[in-house]
Motif scaffolding. Structure first.
Motif, PDB file in Angstrom:
ATOM      1  N   THR A  74      21.486  32.277  40.468  1.00 19.22           N
ATOM      2  CA  THR A  74      21.921  32.090  39.079  1.00 19.22           C
ATOM      3  C   THR A  74      22.505  33.363  38.461  1.00 19.22           C
ATOM      4  OG1 THR A  74      19.665  32.531  38.283  1.00 19.22           O
ATOM      5  CG2 THR A  74      20.276  30.228  38.672  1.00 19.22           C
ATOM      6  N   ASP A  75      22.618  34.423  39.235  1.00 16.90           N
ATOM      7  CA  ASP A  75      23.144  35.690  38.712  1.00 16.90           C
ATOM      8  C   ASP A  75      24.645  35.550  38.432  1.00 16.90           C
ATOM      9  OD1 ASP A  75      24.057  38.275  38.243  1.00 16.90           O
ATOM     10  OD2 ASP A  75      22.755  39.175  39.762  1.00 16.90           O
ATOM     11  N   PRO A  76      25.072  35.648  37.180  1.00 17.75           N
ATOM     12  CA  PRO A  76      26.485  35.447  36.840  1.00 17.75           C
ATOM     13  C   PRO A  76      27.394  36.570  37.326  1.00 17.75           C
ATOM     14  CG  PRO A  76      25.282  36.183  34.900  1.00 17.75           C
ATOM     15  CD  PRO A  76      24.250  35.944  35.974  1.00 17.75           C
ATOM     16  N   THR A  77      26.816  37.679  37.791  1.00 17.04           N
ATOM     17  CA  THR A  77      27.630  38.802  38.256  1.00 17.04           C
ATOM     18  C   THR A  77      27.874  38.768  39.762  1.00 17.04           C
ATOM     19  OG1 THR A  77      25.766  40.317  38.671  1.00 17.04           O
ATOM     20  CG2 THR A  77      26.628  40.205  36.415  1.00 17.04           C
ATOM     21  N   VAL A  78      27.252  37.824  40.470  1.00 17.04           N
ATOM     22  CA  VAL A  78      27.392  37.738  41.928  1.00 17.04           C
ATOM     23  C   VAL A  78      28.065  36.420  42.294  1.00 17.04           C
ATOM     24  CG1 VAL A  78      26.201  37.727  44.146  1.00 17.04           C
ATOM     25  CG2 VAL A  78      25.322  39.140  42.269  1.00 17.04           C
ATOM     26  N   GLU A  79      29.220  36.503  42.934  1.00 19.96           N
ATOM     27  CA  GLU A  79      29.923  35.296  43.380  1.00 19.96           C
ATOM     28  C   GLU A  79      29.229  34.721  44.616  1.00 19.96           C
ATOM     29  OE1 GLU A  79      34.548  34.165  43.888  1.00 19.96           O
ATOM     30  OE2 GLU A  79      33.852  35.726  45.266  1.00 19.96           O
ATOM     31  N   LYS A  80      29.043  33.402  44.617  1.00 18.68           N
ATOM     32  CA  LYS A  80      28.420  32.725  45.747  1.00 18.68           C
ATOM     33  C   LYS A  80      29.511  32.053  46.571  1.00 18.68           C
ATOM     34  CE  LYS A  80      25.182  33.168  42.534  1.00 18.68           C
ATOM     35  NZ  LYS A  80      25.461  33.678  41.174  1.00 18.68           N
ATOM     36  N   ILE A  81      29.609  32.425  47.844  1.00 17.92           N
ATOM     37  CA  ILE A  81      30.636  31.890  48.733  1.00 17.92           C
ATOM     38  C   ILE A  81      30.005  30.809  49.611  1.00 17.92           C
ATOM     39  CG2 ILE A  81      32.396  32.417  50.444  1.00 17.92           C
ATOM     40  CD1 ILE A  81      32.132  35.376  49.612  1.00 17.92           C
ATOM     41  N   PHE A  82      30.551  29.605  49.543  1.00 12.68           N
ATOM     42  CA  PHE A  82      30.076  28.476  50.344  1.00 12.68           C
ATOM     43  C   PHE A  82      31.215  27.934  51.225  1.00 12.68           C
ATOM     44  CE2 PHE A  82      27.468  28.300  46.481  1.00 12.68           C
ATOM     45  CZ  PHE A  82      26.202  28.042  46.965  1.00 12.68           C
ATOM     46  N   HIS A  83      30.842  27.172  52.237  1.00 13.86           N
ATOM     47  CA  HIS A  83      31.797  26.304  52.916  1.00 13.86           C
ATOM     48  C   HIS A  83      31.308  24.876  52.702  1.00 13.86           C
ATOM     49  CE1 HIS A  83      34.953  25.056  55.617  1.00 13.86           C
ATOM     50  NE2 HIS A  83      34.095  24.178  56.110  1.00 13.86           N
ATOM     51  N   PHE A  84      32.129  24.053  52.066  1.00 12.98           N
ATOM     52  CA  PHE A  84      31.729  22.741  51.566  1.00 12.98           C
ATOM     53  C   PHE A  84      30.547  22.910  50.608  1.00 12.98           C
ATOM     54  CE2 PHE A  84      30.027  18.254  52.074  1.00 12.98           C
ATOM     55  CZ  PHE A  84      30.975  17.715  51.232  1.00 12.98           C
ATOM     56  N   GLY A  85      30.801  23.693  49.574  1.00 15.35           N
ATOM     57  CA  GLY A  85      29.777  23.985  48.584  1.00 15.35           C
ATOM     58  C   GLY A  85      29.256  22.762  47.860  1.00 15.35           C
ATOM     59  N   ARG A  86      30.045  21.716  47.809  1.00 20.71           N
ATOM     60  CA  ARG A  86      29.615  20.499  47.109  1.00 20.71           C
ATOM     61  C   ARG A  86      28.240  20.035  47.585  1.00 20.71           C
ATOM     62  NH1 ARG A  86      33.222  14.889  47.004  1.00 20.71           N
ATOM     63  NH2 ARG A  86      31.586  13.489  46.202  1.00 20.71           N
ATOM     64  N   PHE A  87      27.997  20.099  48.886  1.00 20.85           N
ATOM     65  CA  PHE A  87      26.712  19.656  49.426  1.00 20.85           C
ATOM     66  C   PHE A  87      25.617  20.674  49.149  1.00 20.85           C
ATOM     67  CE2 PHE A  87      23.543  19.614  52.843  1.00 20.85           C
ATOM     68  CZ  PHE A  87      23.055  18.323  52.708  1.00 20.85           C
ATOM     69  N   ASP A  88      25.861  21.927  49.492  1.00 18.69           N
ATOM     70  CA  ASP A  88      24.820  22.944  49.339  1.00 18.69           C
ATOM     71  C   ASP A  88      24.420  23.133  47.883  1.00 18.69           C
ATOM     72  OD1 ASP A  88      24.713  23.828  52.167  1.00 18.69           O
ATOM     73  OD2 ASP A  88      26.770  24.432  51.782  1.00 18.69           O
TER      74      ASP A  88
END
Length: 210
Positions: A74-88
């Motif tokens: 939930t940290d707004p300063t850290v970008e979260k990189i996903f592959h098919f993020g919709r599921f995760d």
């Protein structure tokens, strides 16, 4: 590659920098039915941190409180990189009660810029863009086991170790094709898309005329 396996939460003191690659392993593909078993993360430094959630002997769900992991997600300063993020993102919303933002999804980015192909899986992206061959033999293994095998841990780690590099290549292509703003709008919508999936609209196009 260095793999760290943790139980129930991340340890304090890990420097994730400005972005973290994230993936998850579950008992299946239905978040409401198939529990979250593992969350894997990487800062793009060749190391992977795996957080395992074991099911207690009393048949209840695992403890997903994980304050350190929740704080990162939930940290707004850290970008979260996903592959098919919709599921995760849906899985993390359902089991950990968190809304992951901001996010970048390599699958969405690929669909927007690799319009010359219909192959947008992580294995396809790593092969074409990075010259890396991923092994997928453990994809359908039992992630709910109390003890994970070395092969399972290696597979889980491989799903996050290359996401930073893919992010950079795809971000360059998005800029080249003039689609950065479109991609960002899609990324911003992903947590809402995941919430719609959880609430029963996974197969319904709510934007359709009929």
């Amino acid at each position: 590659m260095t793999i760290h396996l943790h139980q129930g939460d991340l340890p304090l003191g890990i420097d994730w920098g400005r972005s973290v690659a994230i993936d998850s392993e579950t008992m299946g593909l239905l978040p409401g039915r198939d529990r979250l078993c593992l969350v894997q993360l990487s800062a793009g430094d060749g190391e992977a941190h795996l957080v395992q959630f074991r099911r207690p002997a009393d048949d209840t769900l695992p403890d997903y409180s994980a304050p350190v992991l929740r704080g990162l997600l939930t940290d707004p300063t850290v970008e979260k990189i996903f592959h098919f993020g919709r599921f995760d993102i849906a899985v993390l919303q359902h089991y950990m009660q968190v809304r992951c933002t901001p996010v970048f999804c390599t699958k969405i980015a690929s669909r927007l810029v690799r319009t010359y192909t219909d192959r947008h899986g992580l294995k396809d992206l790593c092969r074409e863009l990075l010259g890396v061959e991923l092994k997928k033999e453990q994809q359908s293994s039992d992630w709910g086991a109390a003890e994970l095998t070395e092969a399972q841990c290696a597979y889980a780690a491989s799903d996050v170790l290359y996401l930073h590099r893919l992010h950079d290549v795809l971000a360059e292509r998005l800029a080249r094709e003039g689609r950065t703003a479109t991609a960002q709008a899609c990324f911003d919508f992903l947590p809402t898309r995941s919430a719609l999936d959880l609430e029963g609209w996974s197969d319904v196009d709510i934007f359709a005329h009929s």
